[in-house]
Design a protein around this motif. Structure first.
Motif, mmCIF file in Angstrom:
data_model
loop_
_atom_site.group_PDB
_atom_site.id
_atom_site.type_symbol
_atom_site.label_atom_id
_atom_site.label_comp_id
_atom_site.label_asym_id
_atom_site.label_seq_id
_atom_site.Cartn_x
_atom_site.Cartn_y
_atom_site.Cartn_z
ATOM 1 N N GLU A 212 0.475 -15.897 -21.595
ATOM 2 C CA GLU A 212 0.011 -16.589 -20.591
ATOM 3 C C GLU A 212 0.775 -16.457 -19.172
ATOM 4 O O GLU A 212 0.360 -17.031 -18.310
ATOM 5 C CB GLU A 212 0.260 -18.469 -21.180
ATOM 6 C CG GLU A 212 -0.792 -18.104 -22.488
ATOM 7 C CD GLU A 212 -2.325 -18.153 -21.795
ATOM 8 O OE1 GLU A 212 -2.366 -18.686 -20.285
ATOM 9 O OE2 GLU A 212 -3.715 -18.351 -22.096
ATOM 10 N N ASP A 213 2.123 -16.406 -19.900
ATOM 11 C CA ASP A 213 3.991 -16.776 -18.928
ATOM 12 C C ASP A 213 3.201 -14.992 -18.295
ATOM 13 O O ASP A 213 4.481 -14.534 -17.632
ATOM 14 C CB ASP A 213 4.486 -17.062 -19.322
ATOM 15 C CG ASP A 213 5.164 -15.967 -20.712
ATOM 16 O OD1 ASP A 213 4.076 -15.115 -20.800
ATOM 17 O OD2 ASP A 213 6.690 -16.233 -20.987
ATOM 18 N N CYS A 214 2.609 -14.159 -17.714
ATOM 19 C CA CYS A 214 2.699 -12.769 -17.723
ATOM 20 C C CYS A 214 2.938 -12.933 -15.806
ATOM 21 O O CYS A 214 1.884 -14.010 -14.903
ATOM 22 C CB CYS A 214 1.425 -12.189 -17.379
ATOM 23 S SG CYS A 214 2.124 -10.147 -17.497
ATOM 24 N N VAL A 215 3.551 -12.094 -15.857
ATOM 25 C CA VAL A 215 4.109 -12.096 -14.580
ATOM 26 C C VAL A 215 4.430 -10.061 -14.574
ATOM 27 O O VAL A 215 4.492 -9.637 -14.881
ATOM 28 C CB VAL A 215 5.755 -12.317 -14.097
ATOM 29 C CG1 VAL A 215 5.232 -14.015 -14.285
ATOM 30 C CG2 VAL A 215 6.782 -11.903 -14.980
ATOM 31 N N VAL A 216 3.807 -9.550 -12.880
ATOM 32 C CA VAL A 216 4.132 -8.324 -12.256
ATOM 33 C C VAL A 216 4.764 -8.710 -10.756
ATOM 34 O O VAL A 216 4.877 -9.275 -10.514
ATOM 35 C CB VAL A 216 2.756 -8.129 -12.271
ATOM 36 C CG1 VAL A 216 2.438 -8.105 -13.800
ATOM 37 C CG2 VAL A 216 1.802 -8.765 -11.293
ATOM 38 N N PRO A 217 5.133 -7.271 -11.081
ATOM 39 C CA PRO A 217 6.231 -6.971 -9.404
ATOM 40 C C PRO A 217 5.531 -6.850 -8.452
ATOM 41 O O PRO A 217 3.922 -6.663 -8.182
ATOM 42 C CB PRO A 217 6.404 -5.325 -9.846
ATOM 43 C CG PRO A 217 6.185 -5.046 -10.843
ATOM 44 C CD PRO A 217 5.277 -5.866 -11.648
ATOM 45 N N ASN A 218 6.137 -7.432 -7.554
ATOM 46 C CA ASN A 218 5.218 -8.049 -6.172
ATOM 47 C C ASN A 218 5.094 -6.441 -5.723
ATOM 48 O O ASN A 218 5.687 -6.540 -4.700
ATOM 49 C CB ASN A 218 5.512 -9.069 -5.341
ATOM 50 C CG ASN A 218 5.063 -9.004 -4.102
ATOM 51 O OD1 ASN A 218 4.079 -8.879 -3.947
ATOM 52 N ND2 ASN A 218 6.084 -10.076 -2.764
ATOM 53 N N LEU A 219 3.693 -5.633 -5.643
ATOM 54 C CA LEU A 219 3.938 -4.727 -5.063
ATOM 55 C C LEU A 219 2.280 -4.704 -4.091
ATOM 56 O O LEU A 219 2.068 -5.018 -4.258
ATOM 57 C CB LEU A 219 3.424 -3.928 -6.395
ATOM 58 C CG LEU A 219 4.776 -3.312 -6.961
ATOM 59 C CD1 LEU A 219 4.748 -1.979 -7.704
ATOM 60 C CD2 LEU A 219 6.237 -2.937 -6.618
ATOM 61 N N VAL A 220 2.913 -3.518 -3.417
ATOM 62 C CA VAL A 220 1.128 -3.183 -1.998
ATOM 63 C C VAL A 220 0.784 -1.883 -2.507
ATOM 64 O O VAL A 220 2.174 -0.969 -2.550
ATOM 65 C CB VAL A 220 1.825 -3.524 -0.829
ATOM 66 C CG1 VAL A 220 0.624 -3.796 0.311
ATOM 67 C CG2 VAL A 220 2.385 -5.328 -0.629
ATOM 68 N N ARG A 221 0.033 -1.520 -2.748
ATOM 69 C CA ARG A 221 -0.884 -0.193 -2.421
ATOM 70 C C ARG A 221 -0.297 0.265 -1.061
ATOM 71 O O ARG A 221 -1.110 -0.507 -0.122
ATOM 72 C CB ARG A 221 -1.954 -0.302 -3.433
ATOM 73 C CG ARG A 221 -1.443 -0.643 -4.681
ATOM 74 C CD ARG A 221 -3.253 -0.527 -6.007
ATOM 75 N NE ARG A 221 -3.446 -0.556 -7.235
ATOM 76 C CZ ARG A 221 -3.100 -1.287 -7.543
ATOM 77 N NH1 ARG A 221 -3.825 -2.893 -6.617
ATOM 78 N NH2 ARG A 221 -3.971 -1.659 -8.740
ATOM 79 N N LYS A 222 -0.793 1.650 -1.169
ATOM 80 C CA LYS A 222 -0.959 2.603 0.086
ATOM 81 C C LYS A 222 -2.386 2.068 0.686
ATOM 82 O O LYS A 222 -3.388 2.172 0.044
ATOM 83 C CB LYS A 222 -0.779 3.348 0.459
ATOM 84 C CG LYS A 222 0.631 4.028 0.337
ATOM 85 C CD LYS A 222 0.429 5.790 -0.729
ATOM 86 C CE LYS A 222 1.573 6.047 -0.644
ATOM 87 N NZ LYS A 222 2.223 7.760 -0.992
ATOM 88 N N SER A 223 -2.390 2.149 2.323
ATOM 89 C CA SER A 223 -3.511 1.601 2.827
ATOM 90 C C SER A 223 -3.808 2.620 2.671
ATOM 91 O O SER A 223 -4.072 4.004 2.332
ATOM 92 C CB SER A 223 -4.233 1.062 3.757
ATOM 93 O OG SER A 223 -2.928 1.768 5.051
ATOM 94 N N MET A 224 -5.727 3.172 2.887
ATOM 95 C CA MET A 224 -6.877 4.094 3.629
ATOM 96 C C MET A 224 -6.562 5.203 4.350
ATOM 97 O O MET A 224 -6.703 5.924 3.974
ATOM 98 C CB MET A 224 -8.397 3.619 3.557
ATOM 99 C CG MET A 224 -8.527 2.664 2.025
ATOM 100 S SD MET A 224 -9.427 3.514 0.601
ATOM 101 C CE MET A 224 -10.971 4.550 1.372
ATOM 102 N N ASP A 225 -5.731 4.219 5.384
ATOM 103 C CA ASP A 225 -5.100 5.429 6.571
ATOM 104 C C ASP A 225 -4.275 6.045 5.821
ATOM 105 O O ASP A 225 -3.912 6.992 6.514
ATOM 106 C CB ASP A 225 -4.985 4.441 7.756
ATOM 107 C CG ASP A 225 -3.787 4.006 7.197
ATOM 108 O OD1 ASP A 225 -3.974 3.349 6.883
ATOM 109 O OD2 ASP A 225 -2.512 4.097 8.432
#
Length: 231
Positions: A212-225
């Motif tokens: 219920e209190d799960c958190v994950v890293p604030n990450l950004v995936r690579k864009s399509m280009d």
């Protein structure tokens, strides 16, 4: 009637069968592709698991999906061990934490620790006992005949890696969360789970619902280009 149980076909003659999959109408195909893209973009690696029970059939169906992965010479060099026993999971966790105390104390170097820092990981591996299931994936480095003789498998790492990717996809689309954990120490996993000598642990995958209190890293995936180049 053709048997549906796999048996080794090494050395047999090529015997093709017709393949005529249904072709989706274009609109449905585009709609499905967009839906899959959106759903998979929601997938995150989870380290905080609920202890809530999960229907085992969800895990078994996901493994069945993984087992359809392509493999070198169709040798299917994988075994999936579903670990439910709490004592066994505790033993795996204890060994994993002992193994990982060394790298987190900086001996492999600052570059490795710097790469891990945005993920917020450490040598505390509660996910190995909190998640109701561990799926330990073993790669079969060679085929072991009943008489003890062996036969080489081909492209084992690639084949098992594809199967693990399909497993993670199936779990996510079934509403479950997962984590790929390095299989260490590999020898202990083989011993505790009583695997034959041709198998080596490839990945440990905790499976369950996120806490219920799960958190994950604030990450950004690579864009399509950044990942797609058309020639």
């Amino acid at each position: 009637m053709t048997s549906t149980r796999w048996t080794p076909d090494h050395g047999l003659d090529y015997a093709p069968v017709p393949y005529r999959p249904a072709r989706l109408p274009l609109e449905e195909s585009l709609r499905t592709a967009a839906w899959l893209r959106g759903r998979m973009d929601e997938r995150r690696t989870v380290r905080m698991f609920s202890k809530e029970a999960v229907p085992e059939q969800l895990v078994l169906d996901a493994i069945a999906v993984a087992s359809t992965a392509p493999s070198g010479a169709h040798q299917q060099p994988w075994t999936f061990v579903v670990v439910k026993d709490k004592e066994v999971r505790a033993r795996i966790r204890e060994a994993a934490e002992a193994e990982e105390r060394v790298p987190y104390r900086g001996r492999p170097g600052e570059q490795w620790l710097a790469a891990l820092r945005p993920l917020g990981t450490d040598d505390h591996k509660s996910h190995l006992t909190d998640a109701p299931y561990l799926v330990v994936v073993f790669q079969q480095r060679f085929y072991l005949e009943p008489d003890g003789s062996t036969r080489k498998h081909y492209y084992v790492d690639e084949s098992v890696g594809i199967a693990v990717g399909m497993l993670l996809t199936a779990l996510h689309l079934s509403g479950l969360s997962a984590l790929t954990h390095a299989p260490s120490p590999t020898r202990l996993l083989a011993d505790v789970l009583e695997r034959p000598r041709n198998e080596k642990a490839f990945a440990v995958i905790p499976v369950g619902y996120p806490a219920e209190d799960c958190v994950v890293p604030n990450l950004v995936r690579k864009s399509m280009d950044q990942v797609v180049f058309t020639v």
